[in-house]
Scaffold this motif. Sequence first.
Motif, PDB file in Angstrom:
ATOM      1  N   LEU A 157       0.833  -1.199   0.000  1.00 34.15           N
ATOM      2  CA  LEU A 157       0.000   0.000   0.000  1.00 34.15           C
ATOM      3  C   LEU A 157       0.870   1.252   0.000  1.00 34.15           C
ATOM      4  O   LEU A 157       0.626   2.206  -0.735  1.00 34.15           O
ATOM      5  CB  LEU A 157      -0.942  -0.008   1.210  1.00 34.15           C
ATOM      6  CG  LEU A 157      -2.051   1.053   1.137  1.00 34.15           C
ATOM      7  CD1 LEU A 157      -3.328   0.545   1.788  1.00 34.15           C
ATOM      8  CD2 LEU A 157      -1.654   2.384   1.748  1.00 34.15           C
ATOM      9  N   LEU A 158       1.927   1.226   0.821  1.00 32.68           N
ATOM     10  CA  LEU A 158       2.778   2.421   0.911  1.00 32.68           C
ATOM     11  C   LEU A 158       3.481   2.700  -0.416  1.00 32.68           C
ATOM     12  O   LEU A 158       3.725   3.849  -0.779  1.00 32.68           O
ATOM     13  CB  LEU A 158       3.797   2.267   2.043  1.00 32.68           C
ATOM     14  CG  LEU A 158       3.175   2.307   3.454  1.00 32.68           C
ATOM     15  CD1 LEU A 158       4.249   2.128   4.518  1.00 32.68           C
ATOM     16  CD2 LEU A 158       2.422   3.621   3.680  1.00 32.68           C
ATOM     17  N   ARG A 159       3.817   1.611  -1.135  1.00 34.33           N
ATOM     18  CA  ARG A 159       4.458   1.817  -2.429  1.00 34.33           C
ATOM     19  C   ARG A 159       3.539   2.586  -3.381  1.00 34.33           C
ATOM     20  O   ARG A 159       3.997   3.390  -4.191  1.00 34.33           O
ATOM     21  CB  ARG A 159       4.864   0.468  -3.032  1.00 34.33           C
ATOM     22  CG  ARG A 159       6.356   0.408  -3.376  1.00 34.33           C
ATOM     23  CD  ARG A 159       6.792  -1.003  -3.741  1.00 34.33           C
ATOM     24  NE  ARG A 159       7.043  -1.814  -2.560  1.00 34.33           N
ATOM     25  CZ  ARG A 159       6.759  -3.107  -2.440  1.00 34.33           C
ATOM     26  NH1 ARG A 159       6.203  -3.764  -3.440  1.00 34.33           N
ATOM     27  NH2 ARG A 159       7.047  -3.759  -1.330  1.00 34.33           N
ATOM     28  N   CYS A 160       2.225   2.355  -3.264  1.00 35.57           N
ATOM     29  CA  CYS A 160       1.269   3.128  -4.081  1.00 35.57           C
ATOM     30  C   CYS A 160       1.238   4.587  -3.641  1.00 35.57           C
ATOM     31  O   CYS A 160       1.258   5.502  -4.469  1.00 35.57           O
ATOM     32  CB  CYS A 160      -0.137   2.532  -3.973  1.00 35.57           C
ATOM     33  SG  CYS A 160      -0.263   0.836  -4.565  1.00 35.57           S
ATOM     34  N   VAL A 215       2.147  10.656  -9.847  1.00 37.60           N
ATOM     35  CA  VAL A 215       0.891  10.344 -10.545  1.00 37.60           C
ATOM     36  C   VAL A 215      -0.332  11.064  -9.965  1.00 37.60           C
ATOM     37  O   VAL A 215      -1.440  10.948 -10.523  1.00 37.60           O
ATOM     38  CB  VAL A 215       0.619   8.812 -10.549  1.00 37.60           C
ATOM     39  CG1 VAL A 215       1.748   8.068 -11.246  1.00 37.60           C
ATOM     40  CG2 VAL A 215       0.460   8.288  -9.122  1.00 37.60           C
ATOM     41  N   GLY A 216      -0.146  11.809  -8.870  1.00 37.03           N
ATOM     42  CA  GLY A 216      -1.285  12.505  -8.275  1.00 37.03           C
ATOM     43  C   GLY A 216      -2.173  11.560  -7.472  1.00 37.03           C
ATOM     44  O   GLY A 216      -1.994  10.338  -7.509  1.00 37.03           O
ATOM     45  N   ALA A 217      -3.180  12.156  -6.751  1.00 32.17           N
ATOM     46  CA  ALA A 217      -4.043  11.352  -5.881  1.00 32.17           C
ATOM     47  C   ALA A 217      -4.866  10.343  -6.689  1.00 32.17           C
ATOM     48  O   ALA A 217      -5.011   9.179  -6.296  1.00 32.17           O
ATOM     49  CB  ALA A 217      -4.952  12.277  -5.069  1.00 32.17           C
ATOM     50  N   ALA A 231      -5.816   4.610  -8.629  1.00 30.77           N
ATOM     51  CA  ALA A 231      -5.730   3.610  -9.702  1.00 30.77           C
ATOM     52  C   ALA A 231      -4.710   2.532  -9.345  1.00 30.77           C
ATOM     53  O   ALA A 231      -4.958   1.336  -9.531  1.00 30.77           O
ATOM     54  CB  ALA A 231      -5.350   4.296 -11.017  1.00 30.77           C
ATOM     55  N   GLU A 232      -3.568   2.970  -8.806  1.00 25.01           N
ATOM     56  CA  GLU A 232      -2.521   2.016  -8.414  1.00 25.01           C
ATOM     57  C   GLU A 232      -3.039   1.059  -7.349  1.00 25.01           C
ATOM     58  O   GLU A 232      -2.758  -0.138  -7.379  1.00 25.01           O
ATOM     59  CB  GLU A 232      -1.297   2.761  -7.848  1.00 25.01           C
ATOM     60  CG  GLU A 232      -0.412   3.445  -8.875  1.00 25.01           C
ATOM     61  CD  GLU A 232       0.462   2.457  -9.647  1.00 25.01           C
ATOM     62  OE1 GLU A 232       0.878   1.440  -9.045  1.00 25.01           O
ATOM     63  OE2 GLU A 232       0.710   2.680 -10.839  1.00 25.01           O
ATOM     64  N   LEU A 233      -3.762   1.620  -6.373  1.00 26.19           N
ATOM     65  CA  LEU A 233      -4.274   0.798  -5.272  1.00 26.19           C
ATOM     66  C   LEU A 233      -5.209  -0.276  -5.808  1.00 26.19           C
ATOM     67  O   LEU A 233      -5.123  -1.448  -5.413  1.00 26.19           O
ATOM     68  CB  LEU A 233      -5.001   1.668  -4.245  1.00 26.19           C
ATOM     69  CG  LEU A 233      -4.092   2.519  -3.334  1.00 26.19           C
ATOM     70  CD1 LEU A 233      -4.912   3.553  -2.552  1.00 26.19           C
ATOM     71  CD2 LEU A 233      -3.326   1.626  -2.353  1.00 26.19           C
ATOM     72  N   GLY A 276      11.203  16.065  -8.124  1.00 31.14           N
ATOM     73  CA  GLY A 276      11.222  15.007  -7.107  1.00 31.14           C
ATOM     74  C   GLY A 276      12.201  15.377  -6.014  1.00 31.14           C
ATOM     75  O   GLY A 276      12.592  16.538  -5.882  1.00 31.14           O
ATOM     76  N   SER A 277      12.612  14.394  -5.239  1.00 28.24           N
ATOM     77  CA  SER A 277      13.428  14.722  -4.065  1.00 28.24           C
ATOM     78  C   SER A 277      14.896  14.868  -4.429  1.00 28.24           C
ATOM     79  O   SER A 277      15.434  14.136  -5.241  1.00 28.24           O
ATOM     80  CB  SER A 277      13.261  13.641  -2.994  1.00 28.24           C
ATOM     81  OG  SER A 277      13.940  12.472  -3.359  1.00 28.24           O
ATOM     82  N   LEU A 278      15.533  15.863  -3.812  1.00 25.31           N
ATOM     83  CA  LEU A 278      16.953  16.132  -4.044  1.00 25.31           C
ATOM     84  C   LEU A 278      17.822  15.373  -3.047  1.00 25.31           C
ATOM     85  O   LEU A 278      19.022  15.245  -3.237  1.00 25.31           O
ATOM     86  CB  LEU A 278      17.233  17.631  -3.885  1.00 25.31           C
ATOM     87  CG  LEU A 278      16.431  18.570  -4.779  1.00 25.31           C
ATOM     88  CD1 LEU A 278      16.879  20.001  -4.527  1.00 25.31           C
ATOM     89  CD2 LEU A 278      16.626  18.210  -6.246  1.00 25.31           C
ATOM     90  N   ALA A 279      17.205  14.956  -1.966  1.00 29.61           N
ATOM     91  CA  ALA A 279      17.942  14.239  -0.921  1.00 29.61           C
ATOM     92  C   ALA A 279      16.898  13.511  -0.096  1.00 29.61           C
ATOM     93  O   ALA A 279      15.744  13.944  -0.031  1.00 29.61           O
ATOM     94  CB  ALA A 279      18.718  15.209  -0.034  1.00 29.61           C
ATOM     95  N   GLY A 280      17.278  12.404   0.492  1.00 35.87           N
ATOM     96  CA  GLY A 280      16.305  11.689   1.297  1.00 35.87           C
ATOM     97  C   GLY A 280      16.999  10.710   2.207  1.00 35.87           C
ATOM     98  O   GLY A 280      18.129  10.275   1.940  1.00 35.87           O
TER      99      GLY A 280
END
Lengths: 441, 441
Positions: free
Chosen positions: B189-192, B199-201, B206-208, B300-304
């Motif tokens: 679920l978290l991967r979605c 992909v937006g909400a 759709a992924e779920l 997207g993210s520059l660091a994480g």
Amino acid sequence: MSVVRPRRFSGTRDFLPREMIPREEMTAAVKAVFARFGYDPVETPAIEYLSVLKGKYGEDAEKLIYTLDYKRGTPDAAGLRYDLTVPLARLVASVGDDVPLPFRRYQIQPVWRAERAQVRQGRYREFVQCDADCVGAASMAADAEIIAMVRAALAELGLPNAVVLVNHRRILSALMEYLGVSPSDEPRLLRCVDKRDKVGADGVRAELLKTGFSPDLADSALDLFTRAAGDSDPLAFVEHTLSSRGLDATGVAELREVLAHLDDMGVTQGVRFDPWMVRGLDYYTGPVFEAVLPDLPHMGSLAGGGRYDGLIGLFLGRDVPAVGVTVGLDRIFTALEQLGRISGRSTRAKALVAVFDAERFPHAQRTAAALRDAGVPVALYPAPDRLKKQFRYASRLGVRYVVLVGPDEAEKGLVAVKDLTTGDQQTMPLEDATRLLEKAD
Amino acid sequence: MSVVRPRRFSGTRDFLPREMIPREEMTAAVKAVFARFGYDPVETPAIEYLSVLKGKYGEDAEKLIYTLDYKRGTPDAAGLRYDLTVPLARLVASVGDDVPLPFRRYQIQPVWRAERAQVRQGRYREFVQCDADCVGAASMAADAEIIAMVRAALAELGLPNAVVLVNHRRILSALMEYLGVSPSDEPRLLRCVDKRDKVGADGVRAELLKTGFSPDLADSALDLFTRAAGDSDPLAFVEHTLSSRGLDATGVAELREVLAHLDDMGVTQGVRFDPWMVRGLDYYTGPVFEAVLPDLPHMGSLAGGGRYDGLIGLFLGRDVPAVGVTVGLDRIFTALEQLGRISGRSTRAKALVAVFDAERFPHAQRTAAALRDAGVPVALYPAPDRLKKQFRYASRLGVRYVVLVGPDEAEKGLVAVKDLTTGDQQTMPLEDATRLLEKAD
């Protein structure tokens, strides 16, 4: 859950800060010298197609290429780079007119060799190579420039006494012809000569016999190299020897050109012709050279290189002249260690900011932030803890100072600074502590 | 001899000087910030045993490990590192007491992933990771320190507006429990949810559904995350939601601690809780965070990074807390390019020293040597050649100035300096030329 053994891949090393800090300083110094000579950085991928890697290094070396378990047996089979010279040749051929010639580049990246792990003898399966090459210059001035740059780099690293030994592949070929050695036997004979600095002249003789050369030839070869090297002017000796038989002496003329260019660049000593000095790799075509340290003769060469006018042509279809050097950072590091020139600092932090207690944790955090904002590198102890433990951590970490804000200091807006080498502790304004730490080693 | 095609391994890149120069500057800036926070450099080998690499990243990631065609199928089978975190865990377990804890290290080295080469989408098979980790500190102050350091590094790189989004693995687990999702379904679920910024909400919904969750669950999950993120105080919203059902809210408390420590370090803005922000990798156990750029949301993210208290224990047999960050140098470089902050210099040389003619070649060499000795980086044209060709080379090389010694200048002991941007040429003493070039960009 079962524990996984933390095994490091055999024949490789981890570098902790106490090795990395001097290594980074060394690399920065070498880069600065390369930049002064107009050499700019380049990087290429670790993985290259086997079609690129194979057929360049000679049979023995090729066996040491690590291949990937990826599309094995197809034209897309790939492996890890063995050196930085073949990737440079591939790069120059790939980019075409995207870089103007002469192209001066340096490249500092690891290479991999599937050696039997003989860590004691300093042979690793992964090590960093540091190459500088000038591509597209046929003039001996380029060879001279590379040699001058190597001397400058070694001087910058604190090794101004390094001597560069030069030779020329065409001199070696002509000497082989003089000895009556066929071109196909030449690499085998030179590989024996190449071992002289490790096994001595007698050892070379033994190698020659073992490799199948006749005692007569072994004797004449040793005699020739010994007389040449022992002459008061070895280059004149070789020139005279070759001319007397009408053999090719252009190698001598080119080395003279290299020396004259070095003279024009102000390098008037520390470079000399050594007929014994042979570089192993197949692709050299002109002058070759190695830098050695008279103070530490057992170290072997600290840097080495030469001209390889044919290599890029393998990819490009037309010859592009090139000359380059590999600086042996690992060996230089060992040499500097043996000469006692490596500081052994295990952190760049100048102080540990300790935490007096939970109530004073915010003071410690603010103090650390203020020191950092002033450009002073400090490590913050990450939680309240026994002070004794924090001081022990500081000395294990290798910092000289501990900065502490207790209730008294907090009230007065001061900080306490303890010098772990003397045990002295002084209370002072933060600005004074900043200045003290800025000046500290 | 047949020509070898100079193919570069698919999905990898060569870096020419015009990319390497700004990359080296970027790396140096980040290192300086890391050092200020007491982080020291470490390097580990590219090759690790598969027993070390496997079982750490999750099933999908593990397929992307490059393995070597070397002792396949034996306990000595090996592959290329996939990230720098598992090697750090292996290192810490190997060295034991050789490094005092907390151990703050940074590591900047390439990693390899056997991705299908999708170069257009910026997924490469080899890329440099830049990690900083604090090992051995359980305190949330360490998490705060890493976040403060990321913000300082991004500010140093010219990105002071970067925002750090934080979340906590225990918050996410508790929210899953709230939704009635079983622990085994949680990662799926978290991967979605993790894909929302791409992909937006609606896309997440759709992924779920695609992944097999019911429309009801998809709706409640989206509703919950949307309401939490949209609240004026998302952290309070989540705390209230969890407490109302008696679910674990320690994640909320820990994030509050992180924020309080940040405050003490002077970081009072630019960090906020975002329930949507989920980090992909399996090994995180506590706070997780990502830095994003409001100016360039599509980047997207520059660091994480985040806290992974269990990973080192896999090698050591006892848990060692750890928190770290990966700074995405590639993405930051792209962001800086898109913001027009990359200079695009293709050489560090400030001038080309041209060669007037063969007779004046020594003058050119002496001039180049003198400029270098004064610390000015210059490239020497390596042989006499048509001046027009040398000037064309200078402009292709990207230098602004050409230094030339013709017969007149040689006689008077002067040099001519031509500014290629204006076409102006001036004759001056070498010292003046040195000063002029020192000041040039």
